[in-house]
Enzyme design. Structure first.
Site, PDB file in Angstrom:
ATOM      1  CD  GLU A 118       7.411   7.367   4.297  1.00  0.00           C
ATOM      2  OE1 GLU A 118       6.823   7.879   5.257  1.00  0.00           O
ATOM      3  OE2 GLU A 118       7.096   7.532   3.099  1.00  0.00           O
ATOM      4  CG  ASP A 119       4.317   5.601   7.315  1.00  0.00           C
ATOM      5  OD1 ASP A 119       4.901   5.874   6.253  1.00  0.00           O
ATOM      6  OD2 ASP A 119       3.086   5.746   7.454  1.00  0.00           O
ATOM      7  CG  ASP A 156       3.032   0.856  -0.969  1.00  0.00           C
ATOM      8  OD1 ASP A 156       3.210  -0.355  -1.035  1.00  0.00           O
ATOM      9  OD2 ASP A 156       1.955   1.388  -1.310  1.00  0.00           O
ATOM     10  CE  LYS A 216       2.463  -2.134   2.529  1.00  0.00           C
ATOM     11  NZ  LYS A 216       1.147  -1.657   2.050  1.00  0.00           N
ATOM     12  CB  VAL A 230       0.337  -2.750   7.783  1.00  0.00           C
ATOM     13  CG1 VAL A 230       0.706  -4.122   7.234  1.00  0.00           C
ATOM     14  CG2 VAL A 230       1.232  -1.664   7.218  1.00  0.00           C
ATOM     15  NE  ARG A 276      -3.300   8.954  11.988  1.00  0.00           N
ATOM     16  CZ  ARG A 276      -2.733   9.008  10.786  1.00  0.00           C
ATOM     17  NH1 ARG A 276      -1.586   8.407  10.572  1.00  0.00           N
ATOM     18  NH2 ARG A 276      -3.313   9.641   9.798  1.00  0.00           N
TER      19      ARG A 276
HETATM   20  P1  5GP Z   1       4.734   5.236  -1.484  1.00  0.00           P
HETATM   21  O1  5GP Z   1       4.877   6.609  -2.038  1.00  0.00           O
HETATM   22  O2  5GP Z   1       6.024   4.572  -1.124  1.00  0.00           O
HETATM   23  O3  5GP Z   1       3.893   4.352  -2.398  1.00  0.00           O
HETATM   24  O4  5GP Z   1       3.811   5.363  -0.235  1.00  0.00           O
HETATM   25  C1  5GP Z   1       4.235   5.587   1.027  1.00  0.00           C
HETATM   26  C2  5GP Z   1       3.071   6.025   1.873  1.00  0.00           C
HETATM   27  O5  5GP Z   1       1.871   5.327   1.521  1.00  0.00           O
HETATM   28  C3  5GP Z   1       3.320   5.659   3.303  1.00  0.00           C
HETATM   29  O6  5GP Z   1       4.027   6.676   3.968  1.00  0.00           O
HETATM   30  C4  5GP Z   1       1.911   5.513   3.833  1.00  0.00           C
HETATM   31  O7  5GP Z   1       1.399   6.769   4.175  1.00  0.00           O
HETATM   32  C5  5GP Z   1       1.136   4.984   2.648  1.00  0.00           C
HETATM   33  N1  5GP Z   1       1.016   3.529   2.740  1.00  0.00           N
HETATM   34  C6  5GP Z   1       1.676   2.587   2.034  1.00  0.00           C
HETATM   35  N2  5GP Z   1       1.331   1.341   2.424  1.00  0.00           N
HETATM   36  C7  5GP Z   1       0.413   1.510   3.411  1.00  0.00           C
HETATM   37  C8  5GP Z   1      -0.312   0.591   4.248  1.00  0.00           C
HETATM   38  O8  5GP Z   1      -0.205  -0.638   4.175  1.00  0.00           O
HETATM   39  N3  5GP Z   1      -1.137   1.161   5.194  1.00  0.00           N
HETATM   40  C9  5GP Z   1      -1.294   2.508   5.313  1.00  0.00           C
HETATM   41  N4  5GP Z   1      -2.140   2.941   6.225  1.00  0.00           N
HETATM   42  N5  5GP Z   1      -0.634   3.389   4.545  1.00  0.00           N
HETATM   43  C10 5GP Z   1       0.212   2.899   3.603  1.00  0.00           C
END
Ligand code: 5GP
Length: 188
Positions: free
Chosen positions: A101-102, A105, A133, A155, A167
Site C-alpha cells: 500500500e502507498d 491513512d 499517518k 503528500v 506521480r
Molecule cells: P485510508 O483508507 O487509509 O484512509 O486511505 C488510504 C488511501 O488514501 C491511500 O492509499 C491513498 O490513496 C489515499 N491517501 C491518503 N493520504 C493521502 C495523501 O496524503 N495523498 C494522497 N495523494 N492520497 C492519500
C-alpha cells in the site's frame, strides 16, 4: 476546474526512500525465508512506483498482481464503503501474499482489502505501507512493515498523485497551497 496554486515541499528524498526500501526488503526476505515464491499484491494506483522498487530489492521468487480499491474524497465519515474496482488476476489460496500500500491513512482501505483477501485463505498475508499517518487512524490497524511515519499532511510523488498529477516525482513531498503560506517576515 481551476486548481488553487500550490507548491511541493520535499518531505522524504529519493535517496532516503531507496535506503529504507533496501532495509525493508531484507526484513521481508527474512520473514518469508521458508517460502518458494511470494505474491506481491499492489494496491493501485499509488503503490506502483514503490512496488517496482521493492520487488527489485527482493532477492526471491516474486509474482506481482494488482488490485484497485475505490478511493474517496476528503470526507471524514468514520465508516466508509471500500469498493473493489479491479480484482486480482490470480488465486491466492494457500499462497504467501504481501500486500503493498502507498499510504495508510484512516486505515479503511487496507482493512477492507485484508478482509477480502483473508476470505480467500492465503497461507500467509502480510502488509507493507510506504507511508503511515498514525494521527489520522480510524481503524485499529498497522501494516506489518512501514517505510516512514509521517505527520498529517497531504503528500504526493513517488507514485502518489494530487488530481492525477505529480506521480512521477522521484521523492515524497507535501502539497502547500500558496494562499496558506505565511508571509515571510510577517507584519510588525
Ligand atoms: P485510508 O483508507 O487509509 O484512509 O486511505 C488510504 C488511501 O488514501 C491511500 O492509499 C491513498 O490513496 C489515499 N491517501 C491518503 N493520504 C493521502 C495523501 O496524503 N495523498 C494522497 N495523494 N492520497 C492519500
Amino acid at each position: 476546474m481551476t486548481q488553487r496554486p500550490y507548491h511541493i515541499e520535499t518531505m522524504i528524498s529519493a535517496k532516503a526512500i531507496a535506503a529504507r526500501i533496501e532495509d525493508l526488503a531484507k526484513e521481508i526476505r527474512q520473514a518469508y525465508r521458508d517460502t518458494d515464491k511470494i505474491v506481491v499484491v499492489g494496491l493501485l494506483r499509488g503503490s506502483f512506483v514503490f512496488i517496482a522498487d521493492l520487488v527489485r530489492e527482493l532477492e526471491m521468487n516474486v509474482e506481482v498482481d494488482f488490485l484497485e480499491a475505490s478511493s474517496y474524497g476528503s470526507g471524514t465519515e468514520s465508516s466508509r464503503e471500500v469498493k473493489i474496482l479491479k480484482d486480482l488476476r490470480g488465486p491466492i489460496e494457500g499462497r504467501d501474499v504481501l500486500v503493498v500500500e502507498d499510504i495508510v491513512d484512516t486505515g479503511h482501505t487496507l482493512s477492507a482489502v485484508l478482509k477480502l483477501l483473508q476470505s480467500r485463505n492465503p497461507r500467509k498475508l502480510e502488509t507493507i505501507a510506504l507511508l503511515d499517518k498514525p494521527a489520522r487512524r480510524e481503524v485499529d490497524l498497522k501494516a506489518t512493515w512501514t517505510g516512514f511515519e509521517i505527520p498529517d499532511a497531504f503528500v504526493v510523488g513517488y507514485g502518489i498523485d494530487f488530481a492525477q498529477a505529480n506521480r512521477n516525482l522521484p521523492f515524497i513531498g507535501s502539497v502547500v497551497f500558496d494562499d496558506e503560506v505565511p508571509e515571510a517576515g510577517g507584519k510588525a
